[in-house]
Design an enzyme around this catalytic site. Structure first.
Site, PDB file in Angstrom:
ATOM      1  N   CYS A  83      24.201  57.633  18.099  1.00 36.52           N
ATOM      2  CA  CYS A  83      23.481  57.639  16.822  1.00 36.52           C
ATOM      3  C   CYS A  83      24.145  56.696  15.830  1.00 36.52           C
ATOM      4  O   CYS A  83      25.371  56.613  15.763  1.00 36.52           O
ATOM      5  CB  CYS A  83      23.454  59.045  16.223  1.00 36.52           C
ATOM      6  N   ASP A  92      26.921  82.741  13.593  1.00 36.70           N
ATOM      7  CA  ASP A  92      28.327  83.006  13.275  1.00 36.70           C
ATOM      8  C   ASP A  92      28.453  84.060  12.183  1.00 36.70           C
ATOM      9  O   ASP A  92      29.274  84.967  12.277  1.00 36.70           O
ATOM     10  CB  ASP A  92      29.018  81.712  12.830  1.00 36.70           C
TER      11      ASP A  92
END
Length: 156
Positions: free
Chosen positions: A76, A126
């Protein structure tokens, strides 16, 4: 099938040369879903978890992730992003995340939108895992992209 742009003629990985491409306005939207129990969803929506407002933290994490995509995905290009918007909203069976990314440049922002949505979902997991470890991240996908040589595209 079209030729893979990140492979050269001998099949070796490469970063695509975009130096001759014109800078155009480009935008991409990605989404994903975190499936969870009704009890965990209620906790997420209450804003009273031990770690604070889980949706707000996930949205910020998604924005931060979009800005760091080139550090995570090897081929990228680093991009100057002009807009990153991440939303985590209640949906039947869990939390839905939508990420919208925009830039003016020589290459698209699909990977930035997908990265933003993915990291927002991981952050939700999380922050909520103490309540439920069996949550499932699913359906991460590109919804639409606009601009560039290949034009506009929308998922069916």
């Amino acid at each position: 099938m079209s030729r893979l742009t990140h492979l050269d003629e001998s099949g070796r990985a490469r970063m695509v040369d975009v130096s001759d491409k014109p800078a155009t306005t480009r935008e991409a939207v990605a989404e994903g879903f975190l499936r969870m129990s009704a009890e965990t969803l209620a906790l997420a929506l209450s804003g009273e978890g031990k770690k604070g407002d889980v949706r707000a933290v996930a949205e910020i994490a998604g924005v931060m992730a979009a800005k760091r995509t080139a550090d995570l995905i090897p081929m990228c290009h680093p991009l100057a992003l002009s807009k990153v918007e991440v939303r985590a909203e209640a949906a039947e069976g869990g939390l839905s995340v939508t990420a919208r990314v925009k830039t003016t440049g020589p290459t698209g922002v699909e990977m930035e939108a997908l990265t933003a949505a993915s990291v927002a979902l991981l952050t939700l997991y999380d922050m909520l895992k103490a309540a439920e470890k069996g949550m499932v991240i699913e359906q991460v996908r590109l919804l639409e992209k606009t601009g560039g040589k290949s034009g506009d595209w929308r998922a069916t």
